[in-house]
Write a protein that holds these residues in place. Structure first.
Motif, PDB file in Angstrom:
ATOM      1  N   ALA A  62     -24.498 -57.949 108.574  1.00  0.00           N
ATOM      2  CA  ALA A  62     -25.604 -57.292 107.851  1.00  0.00           C
ATOM      3  C   ALA A  62     -26.001 -55.989 108.530  1.00  0.00           C
ATOM      4  CB  ALA A  62     -26.818 -58.232 107.775  1.00  0.00           C
ATOM      5  N   ALA A  63     -25.973 -55.979 109.862  1.00  0.00           N
ATOM      6  CA  ALA A  63     -26.415 -54.805 110.625  1.00  0.00           C
ATOM      7  C   ALA A  63     -25.516 -53.598 110.402  1.00  0.00           C
ATOM      8  CB  ALA A  63     -26.459 -55.152 112.114  1.00  0.00           C
ATOM      9  N   THR A  64     -24.247 -53.847 110.042  1.00  0.00           N
ATOM     10  CA  THR A  64     -23.305 -52.729 109.877  1.00  0.00           C
ATOM     11  C   THR A  64     -23.635 -51.876 108.645  1.00  0.00           C
ATOM     12  OG1 THR A  64     -21.732 -54.028 108.571  1.00  0.00           O
ATOM     13  CG2 THR A  64     -21.420 -54.059 110.949  1.00  0.00           C
ATOM     14  N   PRO A  71     -33.485 -47.226 109.470  1.00  0.00           N
ATOM     15  CA  PRO A  71     -33.634 -48.445 110.268  1.00  0.00           C
ATOM     16  C   PRO A  71     -32.470 -49.415 110.021  1.00  0.00           C
ATOM     17  CG  PRO A  71     -34.965 -48.601 108.293  1.00  0.00           C
ATOM     18  CD  PRO A  71     -34.314 -47.241 108.257  1.00  0.00           C
ATOM     19  N   PHE A  72     -32.349 -50.423 110.871  1.00  0.00           N
ATOM     20  CA  PHE A  72     -31.401 -51.501 110.607  1.00  0.00           C
ATOM     21  C   PHE A  72     -31.993 -52.392 109.516  1.00  0.00           C
ATOM     22  CE2 PHE A  72     -29.795 -49.830 114.481  1.00  0.00           C
ATOM     23  CZ  PHE A  72     -28.419 -50.004 114.354  1.00  0.00           C
ATOM     24  N   PRO A  73     -31.135 -52.970 108.648  1.00  0.00           N
ATOM     25  CA  PRO A  73     -31.669 -53.765 107.540  1.00  0.00           C
ATOM     26  C   PRO A  73     -32.314 -55.071 108.011  1.00  0.00           C
ATOM     27  CG  PRO A  73     -29.247 -53.824 107.548  1.00  0.00           C
ATOM     28  CD  PRO A  73     -29.668 -52.869 108.630  1.00  0.00           C
ATOM     29  N   THR A  76     -30.880 -58.180 110.348  1.00  0.00           N
ATOM     30  CA  THR A  76     -30.047 -57.706 111.473  1.00  0.00           C
ATOM     31  C   THR A  76     -30.220 -58.616 112.690  1.00  0.00           C
ATOM     32  OG1 THR A  76     -29.982 -55.365 110.847  1.00  0.00           O
ATOM     33  CG2 THR A  76     -29.815 -55.847 113.187  1.00  0.00           C
ATOM     34  N   LEU A  77     -29.108 -58.884 113.350  1.00  0.00           N
ATOM     35  CA  LEU A  77     -29.126 -59.602 114.629  1.00  0.00           C
ATOM     36  C   LEU A  77     -28.223 -58.859 115.613  1.00  0.00           C
ATOM     37  CD1 LEU A  77     -28.566 -63.303 113.467  1.00  0.00           C
ATOM     38  CD2 LEU A  77     -30.669 -62.400 114.469  1.00  0.00           C
ATOM     39  N   PHE A  78     -28.688 -58.728 116.842  1.00  0.00           N
ATOM     40  CA  PHE A  78     -27.862 -58.207 117.936  1.00  0.00           C
ATOM     41  C   PHE A  78     -27.765 -59.291 119.003  1.00  0.00           C
ATOM     42  CE2 PHE A  78     -29.639 -54.005 116.564  1.00  0.00           C
ATOM     43  CZ  PHE A  78     -28.441 -53.354 116.329  1.00  0.00           C
ATOM     44  N   ASN A 115     -36.676 -59.519 110.700  1.00  0.00           N
ATOM     45  CA  ASN A 115     -36.856 -59.975 109.329  1.00  0.00           C
ATOM     46  C   ASN A 115     -38.328 -59.791 108.994  1.00  0.00           C
ATOM     47  OD1 ASN A 115     -34.882 -60.990 107.476  1.00  0.00           O
ATOM     48  ND2 ASN A 115     -34.300 -62.482 109.039  1.00  0.00           N
ATOM     49  N   PRO A 116     -38.678 -59.639 107.719  1.00  0.00           N
ATOM     50  CA  PRO A 116     -40.074 -59.413 107.369  1.00  0.00           C
ATOM     51  C   PRO A 116     -40.975 -60.518 107.930  1.00  0.00           C
ATOM     52  CG  PRO A 116     -38.681 -59.043 105.456  1.00  0.00           C
ATOM     53  CD  PRO A 116     -37.795 -59.607 106.539  1.00  0.00           C
ATOM     54  N   GLY A 117     -42.056 -60.110 108.559  1.00  0.00           N
ATOM     55  CA  GLY A 117     -43.042 -61.069 109.067  1.00  0.00           C
ATOM     56  C   GLY A 117     -42.731 -61.627 110.440  1.00  0.00           C
ATOM     57  N   TRP A 118     -41.586 -61.299 111.011  1.00  0.00           N
ATOM     58  CA  TRP A 118     -41.248 -61.830 112.341  1.00  0.00           C
ATOM     59  C   TRP A 118     -42.022 -61.075 113.425  1.00  0.00           C
ATOM     60  CZ3 TRP A 118     -35.258 -62.901 113.030  1.00  0.00           C
ATOM     61  CH2 TRP A 118     -34.876 -63.932 112.139  1.00  0.00           C
ATOM     62  N   GLY A 119     -42.278 -61.783 114.519  1.00  0.00           N
ATOM     63  CA  GLY A 119     -42.841 -61.155 115.713  1.00  0.00           C
ATOM     64  C   GLY A 119     -44.313 -60.805 115.617  1.00  0.00           C
ATOM     65  N   GLN A 120     -44.994 -61.304 114.592  1.00  0.00           N
ATOM     66  CA  GLN A 120     -46.390 -60.914 114.424  1.00  0.00           C
ATOM     67  C   GLN A 120     -47.315 -61.669 115.369  1.00  0.00           C
ATOM     68  OE1 GLN A 120     -46.800 -58.013 112.548  1.00  0.00           O
ATOM     69  NE2 GLN A 120     -44.594 -58.343 112.727  1.00  0.00           N
ATOM     70  N   GLY A 121     -46.775 -62.639 116.102  1.00  0.00           N
ATOM     71  CA  GLY A 121     -47.565 -63.351 117.106  1.00  0.00           C
ATOM     72  C   GLY A 121     -47.716 -62.537 118.384  1.00  0.00           C
TER      73      GLY A 121
END
Ligand code: HEC
Length: 174
Positions: A62-64, A71-73, A76-78, A115-121
């Motif tokens: 997906a990242a490619t 931005p990366f879509p 995306t995972l690295f 991803n949408p909504g991630w990391g909001q903590g």
């Protein structure tokens, strides 16, 4: 029952639309993707003599899809493998025939995904868009790293979607 039923229907619809894969997660909750070694390389043999390390960075398919300047879509995972650089008996870093550092033991596997909504903590001042971070030992156990430090050091790259080697990647992308 009559009052809660529509709410139940709504949340079922939200689940179907959003899918479970994008359940909002925070740092440390991103697993090491089982198949990452078959992914395209983001960058290979990243030389870090300062840290006495060599790093291999993988990106999921997906990242490619990312385009330079954007931005990366979402999705995306690295995965970044951090290897110790081999030291010769005199304590200096060894180099191979190609002049590059030689990989020794794998020290850590770092994962970074959005991803949408991630990391909001995360505290607002340390939010990296919707990226989250995780660290693992080669055994698969969680690494001892403080994941707030990942955020603090990637934060200044906000203009590059928080990706440190953004320019280098797009410069060599075919
Ligand atoms: C002191 C700064 C610093 C810290 C702390 C840090 N990183 Fe990075 N990170 C970098 C740099 C610089 C790169 C580019 C590759 C390199 O030079 O080693 C990078 C690259 C990455 C990449 C590859 C994508 C990119 O940005 O180029 C991932 C994935 C990553 N880091 C995850 C993490 C995780 C997970 C943590 C915390 C456990 C973390 N990083 C902590 C500086 C940092």
């Amino acid at each position: 029952m009559l009052r809660t039923f529509p709410a139940l229907l709504l949340s079922a619809a939200a689940l179907l639309a959003g899918g479970c894969a994008t359940r909002p997660i925070n740092d440390g909750e991103l697993a090491v993707p089982a198949d990452y070694k078959s992914w395209p390389k983001f960058l290979s043999a990243v030389q870090r003599p300062d840290a006495k390390q060599v790093r291999e960075i993988y990106m999921n398919p997906a990242a490619t899809q990312a385009k330079a300047g954007g931005p990366f879509p979402d999705g995306t995972l690295f995965v970044m493998e951090n290897y110790a650089a081999l030291e010769s008996t005199d304590g200096k870093l060894a180099t191979g025939a190609d002049g590059k550092l030689v990989k020794a033991d794998l020290l850590r596997v770092f994962v970074m995904g959005k991803n949408p909504g991630w990391g909001q903590g995360a505290p607002e001042a340390l939010r990296n868009g919707s990226w989250v971070y995780a660290s693992y030992l080669p055994s698969g156990e969680k690494g001892p790293d403080d994941l707030a430090t990942c955020r603090a050091c990637h934060l200044p790259q906000a203009g590059k979607d928080f990706v440190h080697r953004y320019d280098e990647y797009f410069a060599q992308k075919k």
